[in-house]
Motif scaffolding. Structure first.
Motif, PDB file in Angstrom:
ATOM      1  N   GLU A   1       0.831  -1.208   0.000  1.00 16.41           N
ATOM      2  CA  GLU A   1       0.000   0.000   0.000  1.00 16.41           C
ATOM      3  C   GLU A   1       0.866   1.259   0.000  1.00 16.41           C
ATOM      4  N   ILE A   2       1.980   1.215   0.702  1.00 14.34           N
ATOM      5  CA  ILE A   2       2.899   2.352   0.688  1.00 14.34           C
ATOM      6  C   ILE A   2       3.478   2.530  -0.715  1.00 14.34           C
ATOM      7  N   SER A   3       3.879   1.419  -1.334  1.00 12.15           N
ATOM      8  CA  SER A   3       4.408   1.477  -2.706  1.00 12.15           C
ATOM      9  C   SER A   3       3.388   2.052  -3.665  1.00 12.15           C
ATOM     10  N   GLU A   4       2.136   1.607  -3.546  1.00 12.71           N
ATOM     11  CA  GLU A   4       1.074   2.103  -4.425  1.00 12.71           C
ATOM     12  C   GLU A   4       0.896   3.616  -4.277  1.00 12.71           C
ATOM     13  N   ALA A   5       0.944   4.098  -3.035  1.00 19.22           N
ATOM     14  CA  ALA A   5       0.767   5.531  -2.800  1.00 19.22           C
ATOM     15  C   ALA A   5       1.906   6.328  -3.425  1.00 19.22           C
ATOM     16  N   ILE A   6       3.139   5.834  -3.278  1.00 16.70           N
ATOM     17  CA  ILE A   6       4.286   6.526  -3.865  1.00 16.70           C
ATOM     18  C   ILE A   6       4.164   6.575  -5.387  1.00 16.70           C
ATOM     19  N   LEU A   7       3.871   5.420  -5.990  1.00 15.13           N
ATOM     20  CA  LEU A   7       3.765   5.351  -7.445  1.00 15.13           C
ATOM     21  C   LEU A   7       2.622   6.222  -7.957  1.00 15.13           C
ATOM     22  N   LYS A   8       1.513   6.248  -7.227  1.00 10.68           N
ATOM     23  CA  LYS A   8       0.372   7.064  -7.634  1.00 10.68           C
ATOM     24  C   LYS A   8       0.747   8.534  -7.695  1.00 10.68           C
ATOM     25  N   LEU A   9       1.452   9.028  -6.668  1.00 10.88           N
ATOM     26  CA  LEU A   9       1.812  10.442  -6.631  1.00 10.88           C
ATOM     27  C   LEU A   9       2.964  10.769  -7.583  1.00 10.88           C
ATOM     28  N   LEU A  10       3.936   9.864  -7.695  1.00 13.63           N
ATOM     29  CA  LEU A  10       5.037  10.121  -8.626  1.00 13.63           C
ATOM     30  C   LEU A  10       4.532  10.213 -10.064  1.00 13.63           C
ATOM     31  N   GLY A  11       3.483   9.445 -10.353  1.00 16.18           N
ATOM     32  CA  GLY A  11       2.992   9.404 -11.722  1.00 16.18           C
ATOM     33  C   GLY A  11       1.931  10.431 -12.055  1.00 16.18           C
ATOM     34  N   ASP A  12       1.562  11.273 -11.109  1.00 18.75           N
ATOM     35  CA  ASP A  12       0.459  12.210 -11.350  1.00 18.75           C
ATOM     36  C   ASP A  12       0.796  13.585 -10.771  1.00 18.75           C
ATOM     37  N   ALA A  13       1.424  14.423 -11.587  1.00 18.22           N
ATOM     38  CA  ALA A  13       1.821  15.761 -11.133  1.00 18.22           C
ATOM     39  C   ALA A  13       0.601  16.606 -10.758  1.00 18.22           C
ATOM     40  N   GLY A  14      -0.507  16.415 -11.488  1.00 19.32           N
ATOM     41  CA  GLY A  14      -1.716  17.175 -11.189  1.00 19.32           C
ATOM     42  C   GLY A  14      -2.255  16.859  -9.805  1.00 19.32           C
ATOM     43  N   LEU A  15      -2.225  15.596  -9.434  1.00 22.62           N
ATOM     44  CA  LEU A  15      -2.684  15.195  -8.102  1.00 22.62           C
ATOM     45  C   LEU A  15      -1.751  15.740  -7.030  1.00 22.62           C
ATOM     46  N   ARG A  16      -0.451  15.681  -7.290  1.00 20.07           N
ATOM     47  CA  ARG A  16       0.504  16.240  -6.317  1.00 20.07           C
ATOM     48  C   ARG A  16       0.209  17.718  -6.074  1.00 20.07           C
ATOM     49  N   ASP A  17       0.001  18.457  -7.151  1.00 17.01           N
ATOM     50  CA  ASP A  17      -0.259  19.899  -7.033  1.00 17.01           C
ATOM     51  C   ASP A  17      -1.569  20.163  -6.293  1.00 17.01           C
ATOM     52  N   LYS A  18      -2.599  19.368  -6.600  1.00 17.61           N
ATOM     53  CA  LYS A  18      -3.910  19.577  -5.977  1.00 17.61           C
ATOM     54  C   LYS A  18      -3.850  19.325  -4.474  1.00 17.61           C
ATOM     55  N   LEU A  19      -3.217  18.226  -4.078  1.00 19.91           N
ATOM     56  CA  LEU A  19      -3.099  17.916  -2.656  1.00 19.91           C
ATOM     57  C   LEU A  19      -2.255  18.973  -1.934  1.00 19.91           C
ATOM     58  N   GLY A  20      -1.188  19.413  -2.601  1.00 23.29           N
ATOM     59  CA  GLY A  20      -0.328  20.422  -2.001  1.00 23.29           C
ATOM     60  C   GLY A  20      -1.032  21.755  -1.806  1.00 23.29           C
TER      61      GLY A  20
END
Length: 363
Positions: free
Chosen positions: A318-337
């Motif tokens: 689950e930790i790996s999935e979360a890392i891969l999800k955020l690394l692969g989605d710049a839009g999601l990173r920006d939105k959460l930030g």
């Protein structure tokens, strides 16, 4: 009304508890009296004997009489609460207790401690919990939440501090052209840095080596973590995982600004859990998405799917999935930030938090 805060942890001590009480004093209403007794010079606890709090009784008795204290804010139910309770039987003052996490877990760990703690809690005027998780534990213990209020820590926005040279920090840690995962904290198992390292094998397989995991801090588990990185990632583990030790306040904000993800999947180990995690709010102030462990009081600091991702901190996949999800989605990173910074600024003002505490205790 004259208030007195009595605590074992206060500036210049580091950590969440000392930070909480230091800011409580700093932001206390200027026209209201708040005295403070701390143990920075070993004035409260005896160094020998089984009843270390006996010294507290004499010190506290004279302080109460001299300053006409009406209400004591007890920073540590054990051992300080014992002295305060005993004095409350002979002197006319009220007391309230502040809880964070480990202090409560310690107070109910053994039968005799539970017995003493229940007596102290029952006579307390109010109970303040720094997080919702401990508030629920305490309410269950007392079979009532009537006099308990949750007041989370606040956070100061130092993200605009004059910084050390960003390019120098980038070069020093070989951060150019890499996605950056960043952790900051004491190197102990509770923080979850070991499970983050275990999760990186899959990240390496699926994402490639275009990332660096920076770990800032010192602690007893440093060798264990380095050995684990070697075991999980092989001889070139230090291409992906870098231990950078203690860092300055300025360096902290630079690295928070440089990283792509702040990660600290803290977990509960036999009652040792993260009470809140101010560093999560600091990451939010820096507009960074967070991966955090869904344990202890962390859910107050990180809102799942809003400011970050809460994971089962014992589930490596689950930790790996979360890392891969955020690394692969710049839009999601920006939105959460972006959401994280807005929430930190609007909901975690120290001035507002201390006003909540003052108003609660005064009524």
């Amino acid at each position: 009304m004259n208030f007195l805060l009595i605590t074992l942890e206060f500036f210049p001590f580091k950590g969440g508890v000392a930070n909480y009480y230091t800011n409580l004093v700093y932001y206390w209403p200027k026209d209201k009296k708040l005295f403070i007794l701390n143990n920075n010079s070993n004035e409260l606890l005896s160094q020998r004997g089984i009843f270390k709090w006996r010294k507290t009784i004499f010190k506290l008795y004279h302080y109460i009489k001299k300053n006409r204290i009406n209400h004591i804010i007890v920073g540590h139910i054990l051992p300080l609460g014992i002295a305060v309770y005993l004095l409350s039987r002979i002197l006319p003052f009220k007391y309230s207790i502040v809880l964070h996490g480990m202090d409560f877990a310690y107070a109910i760990k053994r039968p005799w401690k539970r017995f003493i703690s229940r007596i102290i809690f029952n006579k307390a005027d109010k109970i303040i919990s720094a997080n919702s998780y401990v508030a629920i534990l305490c309410a269950n213990f007392l079979k009532s939440g009537q006099k308990i209020k949750v007041v989370n820590p606040g956070v100061k926005d130092f993200s605009a501090l004059e910084r050390v040279d960003i390019d120098k920090v980038r070069e020093k840690n070989n951060l150019n052209n890499h996605k950056i995962l960043f952790s900051l904290g004491r190197l102990v198992k509770r923080k979850g840095f070991d499970n983050t390292i275990k999760s990186l094998r899959r990240v390496l397989d699926e994402f490639g080596d275009n990332f660096i995991y920076l770990i800032a801090g010192k602690g007893p588990d440093e060798k264990y973590l380095k050995d684990l990185a070697l075991l999980e990632l092989g001889e070139k583990w230090d291409d992906q995982v870098k231990f950078i030790g203690e860092i300055s306040e300025q360096e902290k904000w630079v690295l928070l600004s440089l990283c792509d993800i702040f990660i600290m999947p803290a977990r509960d180990i036999d009652g040792d859990f993260e009470g809140f995690g101010i560093v999560y709010l600091e990451a939010s102030l820096s507009k960074k998405p967070i991966i955090a462990g869904n344990s202890g009081g962390v859910a107050d600091a990180v809102k799942n799917g809003v400011t970050g991702l809460l994971v089962n901190s014992n589930d490596i996949a689950e930790i790996s999935e979360a890392i891969l999800k955020l690394l692969g989605d710049a839009g999601l990173r920006d939105k959460l930030g972006e959401r994280g910074r807005l929430r930190a600024l609007s909901e975690f003002s120290w001035k507002d938090k201390v006003a909540d505490i003052y108003n609660f205790l005064s009524n």
